[in-house]
Scaffold this active site. Structure first.
Site, PDB file in Angstrom:
ATOM      1  N   GLU A 288      41.658  88.469  35.291  1.00 25.17           N
ATOM      2  CA  GLU A 288      41.900  89.630  34.438  1.00 25.17           C
ATOM      3  C   GLU A 288      42.714  90.663  35.222  1.00 25.17           C
ATOM      4  O   GLU A 288      42.818  91.814  34.822  1.00 25.17           O
ATOM      5  CB  GLU A 288      40.592  90.225  33.912  1.00 25.17           C
ATOM      6  CG  GLU A 288      39.585  90.592  34.961  1.00 25.17           C
ATOM      7  CD  GLU A 288      38.250  91.035  34.385  1.00 25.17           C
ATOM      8  OE1 GLU A 288      38.228  92.060  33.693  1.00 25.17           O
ATOM      9  OE2 GLU A 288      37.235  90.364  34.647  1.00 25.17           O
TER      10      GLU A 288
ATOM     11  N   CYS B 156      35.551  88.780  32.832  1.00 31.01           N
ATOM     12  CA  CYS B 156      34.939  88.040  33.954  1.00 31.01           C
ATOM     13  C   CYS B 156      34.484  86.639  33.556  1.00 31.01           C
ATOM     14  O   CYS B 156      34.040  85.866  34.409  1.00 31.01           O
ATOM     15  CB  CYS B 156      33.762  88.827  34.509  1.00 31.01           C
ATOM     16  SG  CYS B 156      34.204  90.500  34.974  1.00 31.01           S
TER      17      CYS B 156
ATOM     18  N   HIS C 273      26.201  86.653  36.508  1.00 25.96           N
ATOM     19  CA  HIS C 273      27.408  87.433  36.784  1.00 25.96           C
ATOM     20  C   HIS C 273      26.978  88.787  37.372  1.00 25.96           C
ATOM     21  O   HIS C 273      26.022  89.404  36.903  1.00 25.96           O
ATOM     22  CB  HIS C 273      28.203  87.635  35.487  1.00 25.96           C
ATOM     23  CG  HIS C 273      29.309  88.623  35.640  1.00 25.96           C
ATOM     24  ND1 HIS C 273      30.276  88.493  36.610  1.00 25.96           N
ATOM     25  CD2 HIS C 273      29.572  89.795  34.990  1.00 25.96           C
ATOM     26  CE1 HIS C 273      31.106  89.525  36.527  1.00 25.96           C
ATOM     27  NE2 HIS C 273      30.704  90.328  35.563  1.00 25.96           N
TER      28      HIS C 273
HETATM   29  N1  COA Z   1      18.180 105.956  45.447  1.00 18.44           N
HETATM   30  C1  COA Z   1      17.977 104.811  44.757  1.00 18.44           C
HETATM   31  N2  COA Z   1      18.538 104.545  43.545  1.00 18.44           N
HETATM   32  C2  COA Z   1      19.343 105.496  43.027  1.00 18.44           C
HETATM   33  C3  COA Z   1      19.593 106.716  43.689  1.00 18.44           C
HETATM   34  C4  COA Z   1      18.979 106.931  44.954  1.00 18.44           C
HETATM   35  N3  COA Z   1      19.186 108.053  45.654  1.00 18.44           N
HETATM   36  N4  COA Z   1      20.433 107.434  42.918  1.00 18.44           N
HETATM   37  C5  COA Z   1      20.687 106.705  41.807  1.00 18.44           C
HETATM   38  N5  COA Z   1      20.028 105.519  41.881  1.00 18.44           N
HETATM   39  C6  COA Z   1      20.053 104.424  40.918  1.00 18.44           C
HETATM   40  C7  COA Z   1      19.953 104.889  39.468  1.00 18.44           C
HETATM   41  O1  COA Z   1      18.615 105.106  39.071  1.00 18.44           O
HETATM   42  C8  COA Z   1      20.590 103.699  38.758  1.00 18.44           C
HETATM   43  O2  COA Z   1      19.686 102.643  38.667  1.00 18.44           O
HETATM   44  P1  COA Z   1      19.135 102.160  37.218  1.00 18.44           P
HETATM   45  O3  COA Z   1      20.349 101.779  36.398  1.00 18.44           O
HETATM   46  O4  COA Z   1      18.293 100.971  37.539  1.00 18.44           O
HETATM   47  O5  COA Z   1      18.415 103.326  36.651  1.00 18.44           O
HETATM   48  C9  COA Z   1      21.671 103.250  39.739  1.00 18.44           C
HETATM   49  O6  COA Z   1      21.326 103.805  41.010  1.00 18.44           O
HETATM   50  C10 COA Z   1      23.063 103.750  39.377  1.00 18.44           C
HETATM   51  O7  COA Z   1      22.981 105.113  39.151  1.00 18.44           O
HETATM   52  P2  COA Z   1      23.829 105.780  37.974  1.00 18.44           P
HETATM   53  O8  COA Z   1      23.530 107.213  37.957  1.00 18.44           O
HETATM   54  O9  COA Z   1      23.674 104.992  36.710  1.00 18.44           O
HETATM   55  O10 COA Z   1      25.280 105.542  38.597  1.00 18.44           O
HETATM   56  P3  COA Z   1      26.712 105.820  38.037  1.00 18.44           P
HETATM   57  O11 COA Z   1      26.724 106.750  36.881  1.00 18.44           O
HETATM   58  O12 COA Z   1      27.493 106.201  39.238  1.00 18.44           O
HETATM   59  O13 COA Z   1      27.203 104.400  37.464  1.00 18.44           O
HETATM   60  C11 COA Z   1      27.610 102.074  37.217  1.00 18.44           C
HETATM   61  C12 COA Z   1      26.854 103.153  38.000  1.00 18.44           C
HETATM   62  C13 COA Z   1      27.212 100.717  37.781  1.00 18.44           C
HETATM   63  C14 COA Z   1      27.224 102.125  35.740  1.00 18.44           C
HETATM   64  C15 COA Z   1      29.157 102.323  37.400  1.00 18.44           C
HETATM   65  O14 COA Z   1      29.455 102.172  38.748  1.00 18.44           O
HETATM   66  C16 COA Z   1      30.006 101.381  36.577  1.00 18.44           C
HETATM   67  O15 COA Z   1      30.242 101.616  35.388  1.00 18.44           O
HETATM   68  N6  COA Z   1      30.533 100.294  37.185  1.00 18.44           N
HETATM   69  C17 COA Z   1      31.320  99.292  36.485  1.00 18.44           C
HETATM   70  C18 COA Z   1      30.389  98.235  35.921  1.00 18.44           C
HETATM   71  C19 COA Z   1      31.220  97.100  35.343  1.00 18.44           C
HETATM   72  O16 COA Z   1      32.104  96.607  35.970  1.00 18.44           O
HETATM   73  N7  COA Z   1      30.919  96.699  34.108  1.00 18.44           N
HETATM   74  C20 COA Z   1      31.727  95.731  33.448  1.00 18.44           C
HETATM   75  C21 COA Z   1      31.394  94.339  33.769  1.00 18.44           C
HETATM   76  S1  COA Z   1      29.793  93.817  33.282  1.00 18.44           S
END
Ligand code: COA
Length: 390
Positions: free
Chosen positions: A83, A115, A237
């Site tokens: 992709e 993916c 995945h």
């Molecule tokens: N200690 C431990 N865990 C922590 C933390 C800390 N200090 N701070 C945050 N976290 C956890 C959160 O609780 C969350 O876990 P949960 O989802 O189990 O609740 C996780 O870390 C991520 O935190 P979040 O606030 O949701 O992070 P974000 O807004 O930065 O986004 C993603 C994270 C993964 C959603 C983002 O990076 C993303 O969109 N990535 C792309 C994903 C992708 O490629 N998708 C398409 C293909 S499937």
């Protein structure tokens, strides 16, 4: 279910990029708590390509050891899943075909569905080999995951390519029939042609993935698939590695599984490479398989589940059985080298690389050597990419 299928994955090799950005470096830059990256999303580091690397150089690097081990005589098809496409017309696989000096009597095509596409490639390959067991198919998944700087997606970038040799009487994994299938028209992650970084709705992509998992599992069961209790391991995945744990918990709940499941302990093996390389899109689930085979205790004869998801979305759940003697054919040392050989980047250097754009004016642009890998993008000239062995 036909559990006597003798077609499957005969060899598996992966490659990654020249550089690595650790999540410690990223957290020091943006002030995030490191535990969010290490525990929350389950990532330690992510691969970053050099300016003279792309999906072609990564793919050729992944496939070269496969070709060196098995020769090229029986390969009649190359299926290139990506992709991170470099051309709207020409398959990236044709460049790989040339770099690896594959026979002219080969069909080569590029496949796309986020993916998921390498799994489409694998299934097409199984059909081709079933029709003519004398031939082999090279399936490649190669991707560079890039999100905008300072966006939530930035922490889930990465780059890698996987090469699978699909053959009769495979040495690693016999792939079974049936597959569970699922498609839904959803905008959880996409990249319009005019953007160089992906758009993602993170929370929607997580729920879309889990919905697709349910859908594909239900279809797998409906078509006579194995019960959940059969599986010694499941490779999910992994856009980030905690997604595998989320998916696994979801599947157990969906199936009403009360007790501890053996596949739960195997999850750590499936994340061994992805946690270091980051998201590799089409290659991700197959790096999970490599992690499992390279790190788990003997899995001979054990069923392994494979859960492939591509945003947009298409998903497939299928199974394979690990072949006796498989450990003799693994590439554990080479895979460890792929992870360890990468050069660490400062945040500033990473930012520079992220912002580097290849020229689009059709002029002659030699690219300074950066990668120390076996292939490089040496120049752009007249809107053509020139690749060379290094
Ligand atoms: N200690 C431990 N865990 C922590 C933390 C800390 N200090 N701070 C945050 N976290 C956890 C959160 O609780 C969350 O876990 P949960 O989802 O189990 O609740 C996780 O870390 C991520 O935190 P979040 O606030 O949701 O992070 P974000 O807004 O930065 O986004 C993603 C994270 C993964 C959603 C983002 O990076 C993303 O969109 N990535 C792309 C994903 C992708 O490629 N998708 C398409 C293909 S499937």
């Amino acid at each position: 279910m036909n559990r006597r299928t003798t077609v499957g994955i005969h060899d598996l090799s992966f490659a990654s990029a020249e550089f690595v950005l650790t999540h410690a470096t990223l957290a020091a830059h943006n002030g995030a708590r490191l535990a969010k990256y290490h525990t929350g999303i389950g990532q330690q580091a992510m691969s970053v390509p050099a300016a003279d690397e792309d999906v072609v150089t990564l793919a050729a690097t992944a496939a070269q050891p496969v070709v060196q081990r098995h020769g090229t005589d029986r390969i009649r098809t190359v299926l290139f899943a990506t992709e991170s496409s470099i051309d709207q017309s020409k398959s990236a696989g044709v460049y790989v075909h040339s770099l690896l000096e594959l026979p002219a009597a080969t069909r080569v095509v590029e496949l796309k569905q986020a993916c998921y596409a390498a799994t489409a490639g694998l299934q097409l390959a199984l059909a081709l080999v079933t029709r003519d067991p004398g031939q082999q198919v090279l399936v490649i998944g190669s991707d560079i995951s890039r999100y905008p700087l300072d966006s939530p997606g930035e922490a889930t970038q990465g780059a890698a390519a996987v090469a699978l040799l699909v053959a009769a009487d495979p040495a690693l994994l016999r792939i079974e029939h049936p597959s569970g299938l699922y498609t839904a028209d959803i905008m959880d992650f996409w990249r319009p042609n005019y953007l160089s970084t992906a758009l993602v709705n993170g929370q929607e992509s997580i729920s879309a993935y889990l919905q697709a998992l349910e859908g594909t599992w239900n279809d797998y069961t409906k078509h006579g698939g194995r019960p959940l209790g059969d599986f010694a391991a499941i490779c999910y995945h992994q856009p980030f590695t905690t997604m595998a744990h989320k998916a696994h918990r979801h599947l157990l709940r969906h199936c009403g599984h009360q007790s501890e499941h053996p596949a739960t302990t195997a999850l750590t093996c499936t994340t061994a490479y992805n946690t270091q390389l980051g998201n590799s899109y089409t290659a991700s689930m197959y790096l999970a398989l490599a992690g499992l085979l390279d790190h788990a205790d003997d899995l001979t004869g054990q069923p392994v589940g494979l859960m492939s998801y591509g945003s947009g979305s298409v998903a497939e759940f299928f199974a394979g059985t690990v072949v006796p003697g498989y450990r003799r054919h693994l590439r554990r040392t080479a895979h460890r080298t792929v992870v360890d050989r990468r050069q660490a980047l400062t945040y500033a250097r990473y930012r520079d690389l992220h912002e580097t754009q290849l020229p689009t004016d059709g002029g002659d642009h030699p690219l300074p050597p950066q990668t120390t890998g076996p292939f490089r993008l040496a120049a752009l000239t007249g809107h053509k990419r020139i690749y060379t062995p290094r």
